[in-house]
Design a protein around this motif. Structure first.
Motif, PDB file in Angstrom:
ATOM      1  N   LYS A 180       0.990  -1.065  -0.048  1.00 40.56           N
ATOM      2  CA  LYS A 180       0.024  -0.016  -0.065  1.00 40.56           C
ATOM      3  C   LYS A 180       0.912   1.274   0.011  1.00 40.56           C
ATOM      4  CE  LYS A 180      -4.041  -2.086   2.208  1.00 40.56           C
ATOM      5  NZ  LYS A 180      -5.032  -2.077   1.258  1.00 40.56           N
ATOM      6  N   ASP A 216      -3.389   4.789  -1.663  1.00 41.83           N
ATOM      7  CA  ASP A 216      -4.233   3.965  -0.669  1.00 41.83           C
ATOM      8  C   ASP A 216      -4.644   4.772   0.571  1.00 41.83           C
ATOM      9  OD1 ASP A 216      -4.330   1.260  -1.990  1.00 41.83           O
ATOM     10  OD2 ASP A 216      -2.061   1.808  -1.887  1.00 41.83           O
ATOM     11  N   THR A 243     -10.130   6.931   3.249  1.00 43.01           N
ATOM     12  CA  THR A 243      -8.817   6.886   3.654  1.00 43.01           C
ATOM     13  C   THR A 243      -7.999   7.945   3.465  1.00 43.01           C
ATOM     14  OG1 THR A 243      -8.465   6.076   1.251  1.00 43.01           O
ATOM     15  CG2 THR A 243      -8.854   4.372   2.711  1.00 43.01           C
ATOM     16  N   ASN A 254      -8.554   0.106   5.815  1.00 37.35           N
ATOM     17  CA  ASN A 254      -9.253  -0.943   5.122  1.00 37.35           C
ATOM     18  C   ASN A 254     -10.734  -0.731   5.425  1.00 37.35           C
ATOM     19  OD1 ASN A 254      -7.037  -2.389   4.245  1.00 37.35           O
ATOM     20  ND2 ASN A 254      -6.384  -3.181   6.282  1.00 37.35           N
ATOM     21  N   LYS A 255     -11.145   0.365   5.624  1.00 41.35           N
ATOM     22  CA  LYS A 255     -12.424   0.561   6.182  1.00 41.35           C
ATOM     23  C   LYS A 255     -13.140   1.501   4.897  1.00 41.35           C
ATOM     24  CE  LYS A 255     -15.453   2.098   9.937  1.00 41.35           C
ATOM     25  NZ  LYS A 255     -15.219   2.667  11.318  1.00 41.35           N
ATOM     26  N   ASP A 256     -14.433   1.096   4.540  1.00 46.37           N
ATOM     27  CA  ASP A 256     -15.008   1.894   3.353  1.00 46.37           C
ATOM     28  C   ASP A 256     -15.884   2.618   3.969  1.00 46.37           C
ATOM     29  OD1 ASP A 256     -13.202   0.513   1.711  1.00 46.37           O
ATOM     30  OD2 ASP A 256     -15.168  -0.837   1.002  1.00 46.37           O
TER      31      ASP A 256
END
Length: 458
Positions: A6, A71, A98, A149-151
């Motif tokens: 990333k 990322d 992000t 890693n959280k949408d």
């Protein structure tokens, strides 16, 4: 992205920048080096700032690519950096999540950022407190874990326009960007990173290799100008400093060249105290070199501007000296004017002593708290110790000079010895003693007009 890791793109200024609202000078490289990059890399995430991208031309395409594809983006808005705010807006428009926003804790937030979560840290100006660094790094580490890693939308654009569809992040887009890069003939992976050029130049200044530093700063200015219609104040300021320090082909011409560089960054109207302070120094040296009273008058005005903006010891010491110079110059046409100049010098010296008394315990306490770090054998620990040594040297030297001007010779001698025994590079002592010689010579001429009368120590 071809790298499996990333990638984090850090949006922030570089070098030393001035917060124009508060007048504070902040070394943003230390924020990046000690607060941001170590945390990101500890997560196994590649971390890059714009000035670290290798290039030999404009990096606009690469910057937009990073804002689209990275990322993670961390945006530091310290000093109300307009470029950083603009780039944050682009990121918020491109990606719903992000993105982390941080700033030093004295930033006055624009209204439109009041609804954005901004994590704050405390910046000393030219250093970062170790305890504060550890506190902030722990918080930033947890925040990265929470968002990477959280949408979940952290962009206000996608929060309020929740039906908006973000640009598709796919290989076709990346290929298109790469094609644009090739068309623009910008070899992203060749040349030197701007950050490397600047750091090499700063290292050369530390080594007193001013001619080499000047060449590197000239290169840095050219590279920075490829990406902006406005000159980078920090880089032009450092180029002006290196220029006058070269004294090539002679001192006068180098000082005049330095002034032209400072004038190119709106010297007449800027509220950047570092630029104004350097102009005061250059004009003072032109006067000392016999170039006329007009330079003294301008030096006085520049030091007044920077002194009242920053309220610091360096500008106070120089402001007092140029007031004494004025008392001995053709600008003072009567004893009443000369006495007025000397009264201003004495007031400034008293203020310098107040600032020294304020700063001394602060640095001693911080040095005590950082004792373990400064003795751990690392380069960062060594740099921190050198920072504390320099601060203690200059506080002692400033106390000595102010007491000398005020006729408090016992205090002058005591603080001069404290400065002398404190670990310091030889140039610091040479600079201090040179200035003391100038002050003594000037006071010997007009000291009898002071109340009480100033007499040189036997």
């Amino acid at each position: 992205m071809t790298d499996a890791r990333k990638r984090c793109f850090v949006v922030m200024g570089f070098g030393t920048k001035t917060d124009y609202v508060s007048g504070r000078k902040l070394d943003l490289n230390k924020s990046y080096k000690y607060l941001i990059k170590p945390v990101v890399e500890s997560k196994g995430i590649e971390c890059v700032r714009a000035d670290e991208i290798l290039h030999s031309g404009s990096i606009d395409v690469q910057m937009y690519k990073e804002l689209l594809m990275a990322d993670l983006v961390i945006a530091d808005l310290s000093t109300s950096n307009s470029n950083a705010i603009y780039e944050l807006g682009i990121r918020h428009a491109l990606r719903p999540f992000t993105t982390i926003v941080i700033s030093e804790d004295k930033l006055v937030y624009p209204f439109d950022l009041n609804h954005v979560v901004i994590n704050k840290y405390n910046h000393l100006g030219d250093a970062i407190d170790i305890e504060e660094a550890e506190r902030f790094k722990e918080g930033l580490s947890k925040q990265i874990d929470a968002v990477i890693n959280k949408d979940e939308a952290d962009s206000p654009v996608y929060t309020y326009l929740n039906a908006l569809i973000p640009p598709q992040i796919q290989e076709a887009i990346e290929a298109a960007v790469e094609k644009i890069t090739e068309t623009e003939a910008i070899p992203i992976e060749t040349g030197n990173a701007l950050s490397k050029i600047i750091q090499d130049a700063e290292d050369l200044i530390e080594e007193k290799e001013f001619e080499k530093a000047k060449l590197l700063f000239q290169t840095a200015v050219v590279l920075a100008n490829l990406n902006s219609t406005q000159p980078d104040i920090y880089l032009v300021h450092r180029l002006a400093f290196a220029t006058y320090k070269t004294a090539k082909p002679n001192l006068i011409s180098s000082l005049e060249e330095s002034m032209k560089l400072l004038e190119s960054i709106n010297l007449a109207h800027t509220n950047d105290p570092e630029t104004v302070s350097l102009a005061g120094t250059v004009k003072k040296k032109l006067y000392e070199s016999g170039e006329g009273d007009i330079h003294l008058e301008e030096s006085l005005l520049y030091f007044l501007r920077s002194y009242y903006t920053l309220n610091n010891r360096y500008n106070g010491i120089n402001l007092a000296l140029v007031n004494v110079y004025r008392a001995n110059s053709g600008l003072a046409t009567s004893d009443i004017e000369r006495m007025a100049d000397l009264v201003m010098a004495k007031r400034t010296w008293r203020r310098v002593l107040y600032l020294c008394d304020r700063d001394w315990p602060i640095f001693l306490e911080k040095e005590k708290n950082d004792a373990a770090r400064v003795s751990d054998g690392t380069k960062a620990g060594q740099e921190l110790q050198e920072y504390y040594n320099a601060q203690k040297f200059w506080i002692s030297a400033n106390r000595a000079e102010a007491n000398f001007g005020l006729g408090n010779f016992a205090e002058y001698k005591k603080n001069m010895e404290l400065a002398k025994i404190n670990s310091h590079p030889i140039w610091m002592w040479e600079s201090f003693t040179a200035q003391m010689g100038k002050l003594a010579a000037e006071l010997n001429k007009v000291g009898h007009l002071m109340e009480p009368s100033w007499k040189a120590p036997v």
